[in-house]
Design a protein around this motif. Structure first.
Motif, PDB file in Angstrom:
ATOM      1  N   ARG A  47       0.715  -1.248   0.057  1.00  0.00           N
ATOM      2  CA  ARG A  47       0.062  -0.043  -0.028  1.00  0.00           C
ATOM      3  C   ARG A  47       0.939   1.376  -0.045  1.00  0.00           C
ATOM      4  O   ARG A  47       0.674   2.204  -0.942  1.00  0.00           O
ATOM      5  CB  ARG A  47      -0.838   0.027   1.161  1.00  0.00           C
ATOM      6  N   ARG A  48       1.699   1.150   0.893  1.00  0.00           N
ATOM      7  CA  ARG A  48       2.737   2.527   0.963  1.00  0.00           C
ATOM      8  C   ARG A  48       3.467   2.575  -0.389  1.00  0.00           C
ATOM      9  O   ARG A  48       3.835   3.827  -0.698  1.00  0.00           O
ATOM     10  CB  ARG A  48       3.547   2.443   2.198  1.00  0.00           C
ATOM     11  N   THR A  50       2.984   1.899  -3.000  1.00  0.00           N
ATOM     12  CA  THR A  50       2.169   2.265  -4.557  1.00  0.00           C
ATOM     13  C   THR A  50       1.405   3.372  -4.214  1.00  0.00           C
ATOM     14  O   THR A  50       0.450   3.653  -5.295  1.00  0.00           O
ATOM     15  CB  THR A  50       1.363   1.152  -4.924  1.00  0.00           C
ATOM     16  N   ARG A  51       1.450   3.948  -3.375  1.00  0.00           N
ATOM     17  CA  ARG A  51       0.645   5.284  -2.983  1.00  0.00           C
ATOM     18  C   ARG A  51       0.909   6.336  -3.986  1.00  0.00           C
ATOM     19  O   ARG A  51       2.038   6.203  -5.021  1.00  0.00           O
ATOM     20  CB  ARG A  51       0.909   5.863  -1.758  1.00  0.00           C
ATOM     21  N   ASN A  52       0.136   7.121  -4.537  1.00  0.00           N
ATOM     22  CA  ASN A  52       0.078   8.071  -5.304  1.00  0.00           C
ATOM     23  C   ASN A  52       0.243   7.579  -6.844  1.00  0.00           C
ATOM     24  O   ASN A  52       0.879   8.306  -7.697  1.00  0.00           O
ATOM     25  CB  ASN A  52       1.148   9.243  -5.166  1.00  0.00           C
ATOM     26  N   GLY A  53      -0.643   6.502  -7.075  1.00  0.00           N
ATOM     27  CA  GLY A  53      -0.377   5.742  -8.362  1.00  0.00           C
ATOM     28  C   GLY A  53       0.753   5.074  -8.705  1.00  0.00           C
ATOM     29  O   GLY A  53       0.900   4.754 -10.155  1.00  0.00           O
ATOM     30  N   ARG A  54       1.874   5.048  -7.914  1.00  0.00           N
ATOM     31  CA  ARG A  54       3.019   4.385  -8.437  1.00  0.00           C
ATOM     32  C   ARG A  54       2.779   2.784  -8.671  1.00  0.00           C
ATOM     33  O   ARG A  54       1.987   2.153  -7.846  1.00  0.00           O
ATOM     34  CB  ARG A  54       4.318   4.509  -7.330  1.00  0.00           C
ATOM     35  N   ARG A  60      10.201  -1.357  -4.400  1.00  0.00           N
ATOM     36  CA  ARG A  60       9.281  -0.303  -3.695  1.00  0.00           C
ATOM     37  C   ARG A  60       8.666  -0.830  -2.488  1.00  0.00           C
ATOM     38  O   ARG A  60       8.608  -0.311  -1.265  1.00  0.00           O
ATOM     39  CB  ARG A  60       8.035   0.505  -4.628  1.00  0.00           C
TER      40      ARG A  60
END
Length: 166
Positions: A47-48, A50-54, A60
């Protein structure tokens, strides 16, 4: 030391997962083998990461996993699975119990520092030596590089409260 442990385990888990499951997302491959807490930690790291659509990438996700995650992945419960399958390769010639004990001690120290708690009452010289020893288990050259740039011994020598020298 934390980054060395993380990267060494990530490397071996990735190699095992690619060979066995044809994926570099080892954290998905180990899902049936690990505790519910480990699964929660992994989901939170995803979740962290992939935040902001990454896009989700193993790099990551791994960057979001803390030392406690790796410490508990070294637990006895995984001796017959993850350790035996691949993680032992990260620490050539070392027993899982010895690696777990060392990483556990260093994890406690790291958390005390991270939470701005006192560490002056701890055996700092011994913990520094242990940190370098763990680094040497993974990569002797990395251990030498860390030691060469480490100001900790000189800082400890300036203080009378640091405990016993080796």
């Amino acid at each position: 030391m934390e980054v060395l442990v993380r990267n060494a385990l990530h490397r071996e888990l990735t190699a095992w997962s690619q060979q066995r499951y044809q994926t570099d997302r080892w954290y998905a491959a180990i899902d049936p083998l690990v505790s519910e807490q480990t699964r929660r930690d992994t989901r939170e790291a995803i979740r962290r990461g992939t935040r902001n659509g990454r896009a989700e990438t193993p790099g990551r996700v791994v960057a979001e996993l803390n030392l406690g995650f790796w410490r508990f992945l070294l637990a006895r419960r995984y001796d017959g699975t993850l350790w035996r399958y691949c993680m032992y390769r990260a620490f050539p010639g070392k027993r899982r119990a010895d690696v777990e004990r060392a990483v556990s001690e260093l994890h406690v120290l790291r958390n005390r520092i991270g939470h701005h708690e006192p560490i002056h009452n701890r055996p700092l010289y011994a913990l520094l030596a242990l940190s370098l020893e763990v680094a040497s288990w993974i990569d002797p050259e990395a251990r030498e590089w860390i030691a060469a740039g480490d100001l900790t011994p000189s800082l400890l020598a300036q203080r009378s409260w640091t405990g016993k020298q080796p």
